[in-house]
Design an enzyme around this catalytic site. Structure first.
Site, PDB file in Angstrom:
ATOM      1  N   TYR A  24      -1.981   0.227   9.937  1.00  0.00           N
ATOM      2  CA  TYR A  24      -2.243  -0.439   8.653  1.00  0.00           C
ATOM      3  C   TYR A  24      -0.990  -0.412   7.780  1.00  0.00           C
ATOM      4  CZ  TYR A  24      -3.831  -1.106   3.886  1.00  0.00           C
ATOM      5  OH  TYR A  24      -3.939  -1.548   2.593  1.00  0.00           O
ATOM      6  N   THR A  82       0.817  -1.214   0.000  1.00  0.00           N
ATOM      7  CA  THR A  82       0.000   0.000   0.000  1.00  0.00           C
ATOM      8  C   THR A  82       0.849   1.263   0.000  1.00  0.00           C
ATOM      9  OG1 THR A  82      -1.511   1.293   1.374  1.00  0.00           O
ATOM     10  CG2 THR A  82      -0.093  -0.240   2.532  1.00  0.00           C
TER      11      THR A  82
END
Ligand code: UDP
Length: 326
Positions: free
Chosen positions: A141, A117
């Site tokens: 995350y 990501t």
């Protein structure tokens, strides 16, 4: 030999299944259906309901189906949730990925593609970010994904696994043929929430923060159509099968839109002027994340087919209407 797609019943994974099937590549899906849906997997595809962290199960799947490549999508993906449940994110995204990698290595899998990501870049000062921009995630995350990148880099050196790390920027849109899309309940991502507001699934939506150091004060992101992203994986897989060494690739178009740009586009394309409220900043949101996007094109010959915000929004809206009619 079939490719194992973890999270193949989820948003991006289900587009990946369709992309590989369209080119005649066999696939097996492993998904625990915690956020995915069996109905998003075509009926002719084997769907195994199970846990990616279960090394025994994954080992058996790899052996019995002679899997030589793993595309790993299964993960938790909501940045704000990771702020309140970091250990849940480290369990699902990091610990279980470690087990999956171990099962892949032990099972003799050659090629591994990992969904990473743009959140690994955190609040990078220089925009756009390239793959050389230092990783400095600001959310659990982002950290949960960066740790997997490190594990893969170590596994490459130690065990000879070939691994490609694809860092996704903001994935949006839906299959242009309307076969799959994002069905996540309580979705939090911008184009999804705006599409839900436009189709009446929610009464309206909020803009989280209008005082960012950007031209209109709202955050800027590099939105990529999910089908273009799936194709990037296929090209990466073919590249590795042809002997190419895995590397880190940013998956993005290389230009950004603000939250307000997106909302205006959704209103224009849908023709619905839904209510928008302006609220506080959301924790963990960097003001701007935009990629150079060049390495993916150069290395894999990737040419996006849907690099157009209106098209992305139109496909997202079409899927939202399809879901509403179900
Ligand atoms: N955002 C917003 N309202 C929403 C959802 C998102 O203002 O209902 C903003 C969010 O604060 C961020 C941008 O839209 O600045 C993109 O957020 P998203 O959750 O789509 O993706 P992220 O970049 O966090 O992965």
């Amino acid at each position: 030999m079939p490719t194992l797609i973890t999270g193949g019943a989820g948003y991006i994974g289900s587009h990946m299944v369709l992309d590989l099937l369209a080119t005649g590549e066999p696939v097996i899906v492993l998904d625990d259906l915690s956020t995915g849906f069996a109905r998003l997997v075509p009926p002719n595809v084997t769907l195994i309901r199970g846990d990616i962290g279960d090394t025994g199960l994954v080992g058996t799947i790899i052996k019995s189906h002679a899997i030589d490549a793993v595309l790993h999508f299964a993960a938790k993906i909501v940045v704000p949730d990771s702020m309140t449940d970091p250990l849940g994110y480290y369990l699902n995204n990091t610990s279980k990925a470690r087990n999956l990698i171990e099962a892949a290595v032990n099972g003799g899998v050659k090629d591994f593609i990992f969904s990473s990501t743009a959140a690994v870049y955190g609040e990078a000062r220089d925009m756009p970010v390239s793959e050389e921009t230092p990783a400095s995630p600001v959310s659990p995350y982002g950290r949960s994904k960066l740790m997997v990148e490190w594990m893969l880099q170590d596994a490459i050196r130690a065990y000879g696994l070939n691994a490609m790390i694809l860092r996704y920027f903001n994935v949006a849109g839906a299959d242009p043929e309307g076969r799959t899309g994002q069905s996540t309940p309580r979705a939090t991502h911008l184009i999804k929430t705006a599409s839900e507001a436009a189709t009446g699934k929610r009464d309206g939506m909020s803009v989280f923060g209008t005082d960012y150091p950007t031209p209109d004060g709202t955050c800027i992101r590099d939105y990529i159509h999910v089908s273009d992203l799936a194709r990037a994986h296929r090209l990466a897989l073919h590249y590795m099968r042809a002997g190419g060494q895995g590397t880190v690739l940013n998956c993005a178009y290389g230009h950004g839109y603000s939250v307000m740009d997106v909302i205006k586009t959704v209103k224009r394309v849908s023709g619905i002027d839904f209510p928008v409220t302006f609220t506080e900043r959301r924790a963990g949101d960097p003001p701007e994340i935009v990629a150079t996007g060049a390495k993916l094109r150069t290395l894999l010959g990737w040419v996006p087919a849907y690099d157009d915000l209106e098209t992305i929004v139109a496909h997202a809206l079409a899927w939202e209407r399809h879901e509403a009619a179900m």
